[in-house]
Every structure is written in structure tokens, then in C-alpha cells.
Design an enzyme around this catalytic site. Structure first.
Site, mmCIF file in Angstrom:
data_model
loop_
_atom_site.group_PDB
_atom_site.id
_atom_site.type_symbol
_atom_site.label_atom_id
_atom_site.label_comp_id
_atom_site.label_asym_id
_atom_site.label_seq_id
_atom_site.Cartn_x
_atom_site.Cartn_y
_atom_site.Cartn_z
ATOM 1 N N PHE A 111 2.167 -2.487 8.743
ATOM 2 C CA PHE A 111 2.409 -2.417 10.196
ATOM 3 C C PHE A 111 2.507 -3.966 10.687
ATOM 4 O O PHE A 111 1.528 -4.663 10.331
ATOM 5 C CB PHE A 111 1.689 -1.667 11.398
ATOM 6 C CG PHE A 111 1.510 -0.304 10.831
ATOM 7 C CD1 PHE A 111 2.426 0.666 10.540
ATOM 8 C CD2 PHE A 111 0.255 0.275 10.429
ATOM 9 C CE1 PHE A 111 2.272 1.835 10.214
ATOM 10 C CE2 PHE A 111 -0.088 1.578 10.130
ATOM 11 C CZ PHE A 111 0.979 2.554 10.066
ATOM 12 N N ASP A 116 0.749 -5.106 13.081
ATOM 13 C CA ASP A 116 -0.463 -5.080 13.892
ATOM 14 C C ASP A 116 -1.313 -5.522 12.829
ATOM 15 O O ASP A 116 -2.539 -5.824 13.037
ATOM 16 C CB ASP A 116 -1.040 -3.523 14.342
ATOM 17 C CG ASP A 116 0.007 -2.931 15.299
ATOM 18 O OD1 ASP A 116 0.106 -2.956 16.463
ATOM 19 O OD2 ASP A 116 1.128 -2.385 14.752
ATOM 20 N N GLU A 118 0.800 -1.097 0.005
ATOM 21 C CA GLU A 118 -0.039 -0.162 0.034
ATOM 22 C C GLU A 118 0.816 1.428 0.041
ATOM 23 O O GLU A 118 1.798 1.195 0.846
ATOM 24 C CB GLU A 118 -0.850 -0.126 1.335
ATOM 25 C CG GLU A 118 -1.952 -1.146 1.074
ATOM 26 C CD GLU A 118 -2.414 -1.671 2.660
ATOM 27 O OE1 GLU A 118 -2.291 -0.580 3.381
ATOM 28 O OE2 GLU A 118 -2.706 -2.667 2.698
ATOM 29 N N HIS A 125 -1.453 0.028 16.966
ATOM 30 C CA HIS A 125 -0.284 0.271 16.063
ATOM 31 C C HIS A 125 0.881 0.357 16.936
ATOM 32 O O HIS A 125 1.672 1.377 16.610
ATOM 33 C CB HIS A 125 -0.695 2.063 15.798
ATOM 34 C CG HIS A 125 -1.523 1.880 14.567
ATOM 35 N ND1 HIS A 125 -2.853 1.150 14.696
ATOM 36 C CD2 HIS A 125 -1.393 2.154 13.151
ATOM 37 C CE1 HIS A 125 -3.567 1.555 13.423
ATOM 38 N NE2 HIS A 125 -2.650 2.031 12.368
ATOM 39 N N SER A 158 -5.826 -4.453 0.987
ATOM 40 C CA SER A 158 -6.080 -5.804 0.901
ATOM 41 C C SER A 158 -4.896 -6.905 1.292
ATOM 42 O O SER A 158 -4.347 -7.490 0.493
ATOM 43 C CB SER A 158 -6.507 -6.202 -0.574
ATOM 44 O OG SER A 158 -7.541 -5.312 -1.023
ATOM 45 N N GLU A 159 -4.810 -6.819 2.754
ATOM 46 C CA GLU A 159 -3.601 -7.607 3.172
ATOM 47 C C GLU A 159 -3.564 -8.879 2.828
ATOM 48 O O GLU A 159 -2.403 -9.413 2.568
ATOM 49 C CB GLU A 159 -3.523 -7.294 4.805
ATOM 50 C CG GLU A 159 -2.709 -6.009 5.158
ATOM 51 C CD GLU A 159 -3.817 -4.562 5.072
ATOM 52 O OE1 GLU A 159 -4.983 -5.042 5.130
ATOM 53 O OE2 GLU A 159 -3.231 -3.621 5.342
HETATM 54 C C1 TPP Z 1 -5.820 -2.991 7.614
HETATM 55 C C2 TPP Z 1 -5.237 -1.661 7.547
HETATM 56 N N1 TPP Z 1 -4.633 -1.684 6.562
HETATM 57 C C3 TPP Z 1 -3.870 -0.654 6.515
HETATM 58 C C4 TPP Z 1 -3.596 0.408 7.314
HETATM 59 C C5 TPP Z 1 -2.969 1.783 7.184
HETATM 60 N N2 TPP Z 1 -3.812 2.869 6.937
HETATM 61 C C6 TPP Z 1 -4.382 3.590 7.718
HETATM 62 S S1 TPP Z 1 -5.440 4.745 6.966
HETATM 63 C C7 TPP Z 1 -5.353 3.896 5.541
HETATM 64 C C8 TPP Z 1 -6.031 4.522 4.523
HETATM 65 C C9 TPP Z 1 -7.560 4.151 4.494
HETATM 66 O O1 TPP Z 1 -8.093 4.893 3.682
HETATM 67 P P1 TPP Z 1 -9.656 5.044 3.441
HETATM 68 O O2 TPP Z 1 -10.268 3.653 3.862
HETATM 69 O O3 TPP Z 1 -10.205 5.578 2.273
HETATM 70 O O4 TPP Z 1 -10.028 6.018 4.616
HETATM 71 P P2 TPP Z 1 -9.651 7.689 4.887
HETATM 72 O O5 TPP Z 1 -8.485 7.558 5.406
HETATM 73 O O6 TPP Z 1 -9.455 8.243 3.419
HETATM 74 O O7 TPP Z 1 -10.766 8.094 5.600
HETATM 75 C C10 TPP Z 1 -4.309 3.005 5.444
HETATM 76 C C11 TPP Z 1 -4.033 2.369 4.502
HETATM 77 C C12 TPP Z 1 -4.465 0.166 8.432
HETATM 78 N N3 TPP Z 1 -4.497 1.055 9.558
HETATM 79 N N4 TPP Z 1 -5.374 -0.957 8.669
#
Ligand code: TPP
Ligand code: TPP
Ligand code: MG
Ligand code: MG
Lengths: 329, 336, 329, 336
Positions: free
Chosen positions: B86, B88, B31, B134, B62-63
Site C-alpha cells: 500500500f 501508506d 510480500e 490504510h 522489509s519494505e
Molecule cells: C509495514 C507493513 N508492511 C506490510 C503490511 C501488510 N501486512 C499487514 S499484516 C501483514 C502480515 C504480518 O505478519 P505477522 O507480523 O506475522 O503478523 P500476523 O498477521 O501473523 O499476526 C502484512 C504483510 C503492513 N500492514 N505494514
């Protein structure tokens, strides 16, 4: 989708595969129920039409990912029968030397790259194989076969989205046999057609009668062709039935009698045989010869595998790592 | 070989860069890893510009599919390096690692392999106030997966050298980076240097006690060793570098000499990596020890956000010096 | 969906919520950038229209699940501002006593049941809350708010399928702000409308302009009403933008300049203010008073929270278990 | 109280039945658990017929959502009992357990709780030839999750008593059933008996050595203890019953007496549950031991399918008797 007209060559190829699939399944079922074989086995009886159509639509160089209920798919892709029986029985002559088992058969030489016991989890792996095919610049197509139940897993969704996004050469084949273990499909999803899930990824989804090998072949070929020519993934839902339940020994009490009777009536194997005869292109003798050939091949494989030993205890720790030197014991 | 001082972040970037340059089968997935983002804190910066967005590939959130796709690409002869942002988040993807990647060689008797690397980072100990989801340190789980290898570097040079080994290893490797160490600088060989797995580093020789650690814990271990000099205690400090395999020969040789061992890590103490190390030492060196093997790890609690209690959840230098003082007395005492 | 005409009461309610959301966000942003506050914060600036519409459409007894980017949703549901700031700052006066943090705020008294740092993972939890509402025979509705990126997670799919299957009183609100961290939505999915994903579950999906609070309110109300009356779940996609990037400090270099400029132009806050004035139903004075009230409430909360202490070290091991007696230390 | 001989499967069914009868907030969720299936091997048979398909609810194959829904229902005051068919599938769902359920009480300072039970089963040691993805024993992972409790019963009566405690516990509990023990019969109290967590069971008193185990390992431990009588060795056998918390007082009291300990489990030995037990014992009883604490566990390999090598992957009775003989001599020797 209407019934397509296939060449007799393709029909022969399909019938050969179906005969072989059925002979393998019958032999395993008989052997396990009689106590002759000690093995875990998830019968595909009734689903031969789907796997044969898929097998016939794929090239040798194409790759396949399937599940624990995978013997028909393996056969469709051309796995040698000795390999198949030896993996299922866990004999030392198995390519995996007794380490895989029914749920985990791979036959990279014939393009079977993974069979997994984890429902849904093979689909992202197929995405990776398709990505490799695309990166290689090859015209290899990857097919992944899974059940109706698997489309409720997160893995299905993540994989389908990725495959669509990257326009990968992937054919996603859902063998909708109306049950996941003991639970009917309509108890696990509200939608009526699994192929409608394709909409969520902006890819083509089709539903076919999986008990009609010709119709299924047409859909598979179209999907394979789309994948091969850069048109991206397709979700093909093939409606069929598991005539022997989830695993050998399943009493199927959870299946309504009428449904089972109806499914027996729709058994694709005798129906396809009948169609070939009726078409006039195949004689009773030709089909009987195909069946005899299948039975003979199965008997020969079983004989070889039955005579083989289980792996020696000393082999246990082999193949955990390329270099086991420092690994824990 | 020419060396240059750089951060661990820079060293990992360089290691990835060299691997991509060396072998066209190296493929990065994750990502936000492609430019212009180049990773959420820039670990992969510049790489998609240099090697193309095909090989340094952004993925959806999509881990499970990221690791699944890496498994598939590895089956087809690639050397994927998948990033799970992470540790986590590893739970979401761990099925693919546990049930496919780590078992593939075995389940096919070596006919199919998984030359696959998963890069992830622990934010534990950064003190950012990110809270419980986290800040985890879960390396103990991965040590318990036969078929996998687990790496956790403590400095820039090791990070580059171990990452190179990971990427070109023919078995699946989990490479755990430490957020709190991304900025740590050290001199790094610029050419390709692969540091073998299962080769611990005696970072500080000593006579009286062996402090065994890795990753961020090593910082505490070294600081404690330095502080203890004033008390006339000579501590040998070992950086395990890899947790699977563990370099027991080096550990045992040291403890056989010092007769005392303290294990330090940021992972939760109970059922943590130190349990295996301590259990193995007492088994191998029974009767030769002057004190029990003592373990220092995080408290048995989720990690809170507030700075006061967040800091208290993790081990600190005085936890280590206290433990060393106790083992120097040979006294048994409950340590938590 | 066309612009609906709302009662001035509802519009006032929405504007109050938006003013409060913006005041909170402005204050946090300023405080963090100046170093006055040490905190992690994911700004919702620009997304107020969605959260205010949702908040106005829900009843007090309804429940909400949201994410790390949740302050606007919390405010929409009525969280006391002292609680909100105290949670974000980790002070001992926070209901969670410094143990939650920005990503993990719960306020069960106001119906905020979970905020999670795990993208997508809150959606199945909302399914469980909705199942409980259904089993209770209550008319409680559960709303779950998540981003565009979250719809690519397996958790979204599994949860949506389950909610549809069980016909649960759930409103799934996708705040499509066009980015997931630093990656634009069209780099992570092929489909153009996320609401199309509803098809895969046979539920209603709609896309609305999330920067138009009135239109969004109409869609939310319809979805809430559907849920409350036994009509099952809805997927509402609200198009919006994160004007301050992913987290405070984000330089947003990955956002094309024109896109950002366009988004600034579409900032729902001044636009909605303008609409209310233009409608003639609201005076400049009334809106200024609402804004002043919001600022005053924020300032009062910040003052209280700034004066509060961090939790004492001794509290660390509290609340790991109901009864910690035998637990490891 | 009236007792009746029954299988562990029957005892778990009865425990679920009584919990459903007692508290309308008890709710079962899982794949195939409703009648007519009543679970893939019948553990939940009859319950949906008795309590309705609303409360004993079939789910799609969506492990993450099953646990997520259980977390949500628990937040709303239910006492969900979610079934994840095999422990091998827990990885798919573990995010919800790790990042939500186990942290909820902490992250809300007790304002929201998770009176949630996850039932799962390990097929390890059944010898069914299911292969590597259906034979794992992963309890060590769950011991490393603060906020969770982990139970692994070894007999029918304990299964019922511990399950009752689990369901009515206000914290999340992972209840691991052992496929190989479903058919094991013992006398079970028919009324409600809740066995407290963290209370090990001394199943066989002895003087010379303590064999510590749980679940299926206990069968080997008891068989070994019986076999050793002929050699004049008196082994005390302890069934831990719960792995989180571990009843260290009982373990330490026994080992303080016998001065020797052997830990036995089906989980992989390296970084397994025995590591924590051994590390804690040597720490607490340093200087009082006559021999190192020895661990017997599964080999560091995925589990193969073929019966010959499958059996060899797991510990057997002679592994245990050999280990006991070694510790009786006080000799240090590598044990694997
Ligand atoms: C399962 C998971 N994958 C990756 C992350 C890291 N991460 C935190 S916010 C984010 C983006 C999320 O995007 P979106 O769902 O569009 O929400 P927005 O932040 O735009 O409100 C990512 C990849 C995470 N916290 N949890
Ligand atoms: C992730 C996962 N969940 C549950 C199981 C247990 N299980 C094995 S097969 C099966 C049913 C799968 O149904 P479907 O996908 O329709 O495939 P079919 O067996 O009908 O071919 C289940 C629930 C599993 N192996 N993996
Ligand atoms: Mg099925
Ligand atoms: Mg977004």
C-alpha cells in the site's frame, strides 16, 4: 582468529594498497586543512588495513558498495586516482562531472557500484547486487562496507535477513572504528561484539583485528570464498579506529586522550610496514619504492585535477532523466 | 490489435506477464506476490508458477530492503518491479527511492541507471473502513522528487499500457494503482502497447470548462460532466495519467479554450497535486481565465473508519458539479 | 521450557480471558461472514493462549502496544467489550467515535496505548512508553505484541537495540503464528527460532509453546518480573497458529491441509479446558459458567453497539488538531 | 524584555535550555546530541551536562526508532524533542510521523495526544558541496500531512519563539532549521516568548508587489526588495514562519493591496510549497490580480556537488528581481 601466514605476493599487494590509501588521505587532509582544496572529506586514516585486506581478497569483477567514508574502499577496489580526486573536488573531468561528491562516488568500471551518504542504506542495495549475481549464475561476489553505527539501522537488519534467506554471495564488512560521528559504539548498543548480530540471521559472523591486515585478509578471503562457492553471506567485523575523527576539521575532543594515544600506537600502517620488514621478505628499499610510487601517483592525480575546471553552469540539468523532454524545469 | 474486456487487476497481471515473457531481466519482488498467494488480492497470480519463484519473488516484510534490493538489481542491469503493498507503507521504503533510485543517473552522470518500477496501491476511496493508516493518497510527495516518474492510471487499458512503459523505461517509476479501480472493466489491447508518459487523455471533449483529474478522481470528473449536460454545461474531462511529468500542453490547450478549470483528486487538497496544476495554469493563462482554477480534494484530516465520515473525507460528484457551477458563474468563493 | 504449575486462581483468570477472547472472535466471525456486521477483522482464533497468558501476567497499570490483530491482546488487558465492538464497528459510542477502526484501537484507561496497522512500527513506540516508565521512576512495565513477520522489519531491530541499550522495562512478545499474511515464516527468514534474535541485542530470548497457556504464562511472568525489577527487556517467542487465516474471508488455500489439520488439533482453547478439567481443580459446571458469562457479555455488548449510530458527518473534522482554527479545511 | 544579539544556533540552544528548565517532561532525543559532542555542530551543547544524559539522550543511528520512541514518550505524557540530523534522513523516520504522531489525536478522538517536536535541519543552500543526499528541502511533503504542524524560521528570534511554541504545543510539530542560517545573528528576547503558529511576519512593508517566503528564501526576498527600490518598485516582504498552518489572512491582505505576488523558496519549485500559496491566492483574489502569481524555487534536479552547478540549482536574488519585474509588467512569461 590467529594471525595467518600470507604469501609475500598478497602482502605486497596489501601494502601497495595501504600506501596508496594513506598517501591519498594525507594529501587530502593537508590540502583541506591548508585551504588549498575546498572539499568535504571523511578520513579513513587508521582503517587502511581493513580496506586493503578486503580489496586484496576481492576479484576485479566483484562488486563493492560503501559509504561517505569510502576512499580507502574505492582504492582497494582499484579506482583510478584521477577519478577519485576529481569526484571529491567536483571537477568536470570527474566521471560524474561534478554531480556526485565525496559521499556518492561510483566507479562501475572497477566494481564500485554505490557509495552513499545515508548510513545503512547501502546494505540493501548490496543485497540487490548480490541477488543479481546469483540470478545471473555468475561467480561474482558483492562486498558491502559500513560502520559500527550502521548496524543499528533498520536497513542493516532487513538486508542481512534477506541476504541470509536467499543465501546470497554477499560479504558484509563492518569497519568498527569505535565511533559513529561523535558517539562511541558502547553508547549505541549493548552487545560487545557486532559479529554476534550474525546469529539473528543464521549466518557466520567473525570479529577480527582490522589493524592486522593479514588476519583481516584471511577472514575476508574465507568470507569471499564462502560467498563465491554458494555458502551465503558472512558478517565480518573488523576492529579499527578513525585516527582523524569523523570529517576533516573534527577536533576529536569527545575522544578520551588515552584512547586516542592507544589508537595512534596501533596505527596499522607503520605496524604493517614493520612486520613486513621484520619478516625478512621485504627490504626497506622495496617498501620505500612502493611508498614513493604511491606519492607520485597521488601528486600526478592532484595536478591533473587541480588544473581541471568546475562543470559549466549549463550542465546542471543534464542526467536528471534519460529523456528530459517533458520534465519540469 | 485484438482487444478483450478485463478488469484493471487482470490488465496489470497481463502487463506483468508480458514484461516477464519479453525480457529475462524483468524481476518481481514483494510480500506475498508468489503463488499460491499470488498477491494479497491476486494481482500477481500465476506469475511465479509461470516464471519461477526466482523471478517472481516473495520477500520478508522489509519494505526498505525490498526497494533497496530493487535498486541494487537495477544497478546490475535488471528491470525490477518491486511491490509495496500500500502507498501508506511507502514511507518505510521511500529513503531508497528518494536518496538512491531517483538520484542515481544524476549522481553518476548517466553511468548508472535505475530501470526500476515500484508498484503500489492506494486504498483511498474504497470505503472498506480500514482507517487512517490504510487509506492515504500520497502522490504529491512523489511529484516533488526530481529524477522520478509518477503514474496513476484510471482504467484497465491505461494500466497495462502505462505499466509496460514503466517497466521498460530507463528511469525509476512509481506506479500507483487504485484499489477502488481494480475491479473496473474496460477493453484492453492484448498485444504490447506502451502508452507514453506525459500524454494526458482527453476522455470527454467539451467547451465550457475543463475538469482535470486522474485515478479514482476521474470517475467523479466524468460523472459530474455527464450530470452537467442537463444544465447545458459542456465539460471537457482530462485524465492526466502521469503526474510526473504532467502533460501541461494538453491541459493548457484545453483551458485556453474553455477558460475555466477544476482539478479533482482523492489526495488531500492542501499542498496536493492540484496545487501544482492550478498554480501552473494561472501562471500560463493569466488574463485568459474566466474564473479562478478551483481544486477539489480530500479534506485535511486523517481518514476515519466509520462509513459516514469516511465518505465525507473524500470528494464526491456533487463537490465537482458545485465547483463547476461556481466557475461557470466566474464567481470567487472559498472551496474546500 | 517445561510445563509450569500455576495456581488455580491464575488458571481461572487465564481461562476467563480465553473464553472471552474466543466468544468475541466467534461472534465477529459469524457476524461478518453472515453479513450482519460490516467490518474489517483479523481473527486471533487459536492465539488466545498467548494473549491470555500475557494479560494475566501484566498488572492493570502496565501498558500494552499491539497490532491490527489485537482484539485478544486488548481483552487480555481488560478493554470493555462495548468499547471493543464499537471501535471495530465504527459507532459513535466508541471511545474514538468511529475514527479508529479495528487496526487502530487504543484504550488508555486499560493500558492499551496503541494498536497499529503498520507491521513492526508499534515496537519503537513501546520503547518510548518504556522509556517514560523508566524516567518516571515507576515500576510500570510495557509489553509489545507483534507477529513473526514483524521481526523482519527494521523497526523491530532498531527498537530492540534501543530497549536493550537503555535497559528498559519492556516485554517483546512475538506471536509466531507461522504465517505473515499468506507467506509462511520459513519463506521470510533463515533462522529457526525467532527468539535467537535476542542475541543480537544481548537480551534474554525464549521460545515457548504459545498454545500452552501455563508454560506461556510462566515465561511472560518471568519477563515481566525481569522488566519490573530493572533487568531490562526480554524477547518471548510464543509458537501458535492463526486458525482463521489473515482476515475474515481468507480462504487459506496457501496453507497445506495437513498443517491446518494439525493446528486445529492443537487448538489451545479445548486443550486448556481439558487440562483444567483433568487437573480436578475445575468442574465442568464452573467452566461452563465462565463460558456462559463470556457469551452473555459479548451478546450484551453487541446489542448495545448494534443499536448505536454511526457518527454524524459533522464530526469529521473534529480532533485533527487541539485548536483547528487556522488549519486547512 | 531583555534582548541579546545571538546566532540562530544560540537561540535554538537557549530555547531548548529554557524548555528543559521549565518542564521536567521535556526530553531530548537524537544522535550525538549529548555532551561532550553537544550535537554535530553544537546546537544542543551543554544541555546534557545541565539536565542529565537521561533527559538529553544520545541515541543509536536508528531514525525510525528515535521518532517511534518519541511517539511513545509523548503518549506517556512527555514532551519529547527528537532530533533527526538532516531533513534528508526524515524519510527513514517519516512512517512514525505520518502514521502515528500526526494521526494519534484523530484516531483516538482526542484521548491520546502527541505533544512532540521533531527538530531537523536542511543543508540546502549552504554551498558545502555535500551533494544530493544532504541538501534537500522537503517541507512540501510535511505540509501534506493532516495533523502535523510545520515551522521553518528565518532568524534567531523567531527560531527561539517558534521553538518554544512547538515544544509546548499539544500537537506534533516538525521544526525545520536551516543550516545556512545557523550563524545568522539577531536580537533575541532572553525571557520566554512564544510566537504563535499561523502568524506571518510582514518584514518589510511595500505597495507594488508582495514577495512571500520563509527560511533561507527570505534572505533572497529581502535582498531583492532592497535592490528594487532603485527601480522605484516598493516590495512588501512576508515571512510565513509556519507552513502548516499558512497565515493566509496576512498573505491575502497584502496581495489584495499590491495585486502582485511572487513566492520564493529553496524547495524544488515543481509541486513545492509555492504551488499551494499560488493556487490559493489566485483562487481567493481572482480578478483582483494585476499579474499571475509567480513562483521561484529550486530547479527540478538533485543537488549536485560542484560549486558552479550547486549554486545554479537554487534560486538567487536576480531570479527574484527578474520575477518581480515581470509581474510589475503584468506580463505572463514562463518562469523556472
Ligand atoms: C509495514 C507493513 N508492511 C506490510 C503490511 C501488510 N501486512 C499487514 S499484516 C501483514 C502480515 C504480518 O505478519 P505477522 O507480523 O506475522 O503478523 P500476523 O498477521 O501473523 O499476526 C502484512 C504483510 C503492513 N500492514 N505494514
Ligand atoms: C541514516 C543516517 N543517519 C544519520 C546520518 C548522519 N551521520 C553521518 S555519518 C554518521 C556516523 C556513522 O557511523 P558509522 O556507521 O560507525 O560509520 P563511520 O562514520 O564511523 O565510518 C552519522 C550519524 C546519516 N548520514 N544517515
Ligand atoms: Mg564508526
Ligand atoms: Mg504471523
Amino acid at each position: 582468529m590467529g594471525v595467518a601466514t600470507l604469501s609475500t605476493d598478497v602482502q605486497r599487494r596489501i601494502y601497495r594498497l595501504m600506501a596508496r590509501m594513506k598517501a591519498v588521505d594525507d594529501r587530502l587532509t593537508k590540502g583541506i586543512l591548508s585551504g588549498e582544496f575546498i572539499a568535504i572529506y571523511f578520513s579513513h586514516r587508521g582503517q587502511e588495513g581493513v580496506a586493503a585486506a578486503l580489496g586484496a581478497a576481492l576479484r576485479e569483477t566483484d562488486q563493492l558498495v560503501t559509504t561517505y567514508r569510502g576512499a580507502h574502499d574505492h582504492i582497494g577496489k582499484g579506482i583510478p586516482l584521477v577519478d577519485l580526486f576529481a569526484e571529491i573536488m567536483g571537477k568536470e573531468i570527474a566521471p560524474a562531472k561534478g554531480k556526485s561528491g565525496t559521499m556518492h562516488i561510483a566507479s562501475p568500471e572497477t566494481g564500485v557500484m554505490l557509495s552513499t551518504g545515508m548510513v545503512g542504506s547501502g546494505i540493501p542495495v548490496a543485497v540487490g547486487l548480490a541477488l543479481a549475481a546469483q540470478l545471473d549464475g555468475s561467480d561474482r561476489v558483492v562486498a558491502v562496507s559500513f560502520g559500527d553505527g550502521a548496524t543499528n539501522t533498520g536497513a542493516f537488519h532487513e538486508a542481512a535477513n534477506m541476504a541470509a534467506l536467499w543465501n546470497l554471495p554477499l560479504v558484509m564488512v563492518c569497519q568498527n572504528n569505535l565511533y559513529a560521528e561523535k558517539t562511541p559504539t558502547d553508547h549505541t548498543m549493548k552487545i560487545k561484539k557486532i559479529s554476534a548480530r550474525a546469529t539473528a540471521y543464521d549466518i557466520v559472523g567473525v570479529t577480527v583485528n582490522g589493524n592486522d591486515p593479514d588476519e583481516t585478509y584471511a577472514a575476508m578471503s574465507e568470507a569471499v570464498e564462502r560467498a563465491r562457492s554458494g555458502g551465503g553471506p558472512t558478517l565480518v567485523e573488523a576492529l579499527t579506529f578513525r585516527l582523524r575523527g569523523h570529517a576533516i576539521g573534527d577536533d576529536m575532543v569527545y575522544i578520551p586522550k588515552e584512547q586516542l594515544a592507544e589508537a595512534e600506537k596501533n596505527d596499522p600502517y607503520p605496524a604493517y610496514r614493520q612486520r613486513l620488514i621484520s619478516s625478512g621478505a621485504f627490504s626497506e628499499d622495496e617498501l620505500a619504492a612502493i611508498e614513493a610510487e604511491a606519492t607520485a601517483a597521488v601528486n600526478a592525480a592532484v595536478k591533473t585535477v587541480a588544473a581541471a575546471e568546475f562543470p559549466a553552469v549549463e550542465t546542471l540539468m543534464e542526467h536528471v532523466y534519460a529523456n528530459p523532454e517533458k520534465a519540469p524545469a | 490489435m485484438q482487444e478483450q474486456e478485463m478488469t484493471m487487476l487482470g490488465a496489470i497481471n497481463l502487463g506483468l506477464d508480458q514484461a516477464l515473457a519479453k525480457d529475462g531481466k524483468v524481476l518481481l519482488l514483494g510480500e506475498d506476490i508468489a503463488d499460491p498467494a499470488g498477491g494479497i488480492i491476486g494481482v500477481t497470480k500465476g506469475l511465479s508458477t509461470k516464471y519461477g519463484a526466482d523471478r517472481v519473488r516473495d520477500t520478508p516484510i522489509s519494505e526498505a530492503a525490498i526497494l533497496g534490493a530493487a535498486v541494487g538489481a537495477a544497478l546490475a542491469g535488471y528491470r525490477p518491479v518491486a511491490e509495496i503493498m500500500f502507498v501508506d507503507l511507502m514511507p518505510i521504503a521511500i529513503d531508497q527511492l528518494l536518496n538512491h533510485a531517483a538520484k542515481m543517473r544524476f549522481m553518476t552522470a548517466g553511468r548508472l541507471t535505475q530501470p526500476l518500477t515500484v508498484r503500489t496501491a492506494t486504498l483511498g476511496g474504497m470505503g472498506m473502513g480500514n482507517g487512517a493508516t490504510h487509506n492515504q493518497t500520497l502522490e504529491a510527495w512523489f511529484m516533488h522528487i526530481p529524477g522520478l516518474k509518477v503514474v496513476m492510471p484510471s482504467n484497465a487499458a491505461d494500466a497495462k499500457g502505462l505499466l509496460t512503459t514503466a517497466i521498460f523505461d530507463d528511469d525509476p517509476v512509481l506506479f500507483i494503482e487504485t484499489g477502488a479501480l481494480y475491479g473496473a472493466r474496460s477493453s484492453v489491447p492484448l498485444g504490447e502497447v506502451a502508452i507514453p508518459f506525459g500524454q494526458a487523455n482527453v476522455v470527454r471533449p467539451g467547451e465550457d470548462v475543463t475538469i482535470i483529474s486522474y485515478g479514482l478522481g476521474l470517475t467523479q470528473a466524468v460523472a459530474a460532466a455527464e450530470a452537467l449536460v442537463a444544465e447545458g454545461i459542456s465539460a471537457e474531462v482530462i485524465d492526466l495519467r502521469t503526474l510526473l511529468p504532467v502533460d501541461f500542453p494538453t491541459v493548457l490547450e484545453s483551458v485556453a479554450k474553455t477558460r475555466r478549470a477544476v482539478v479533482v483528486h482523492y489526495a488531500t487538497r492542501f499542498a496536493g497535486p492540484g496545487a501544482e496544476i492550478a498554480a501552473a495554469i494561472q501562471e500560463e493563462l493569466f488574463g485568459q481565465l474566466a474564473a479562478p482554477v478551483v481544486r477539489i480534494g480530500a479534506r485535511f484530516t486523517p481518514v476515519p473508519q466509520a462509513p459516514t465520515i469516511e465518505a465525507a473525507a473524500y470528494p464526491n460528484v456533487s463537490d465537482v458539479t458545485d465547483a463547476v457551477r461556481r466557475v461557470m458563474k466566474g464567481v470567487r468563493e472559498v472551496v474546500s
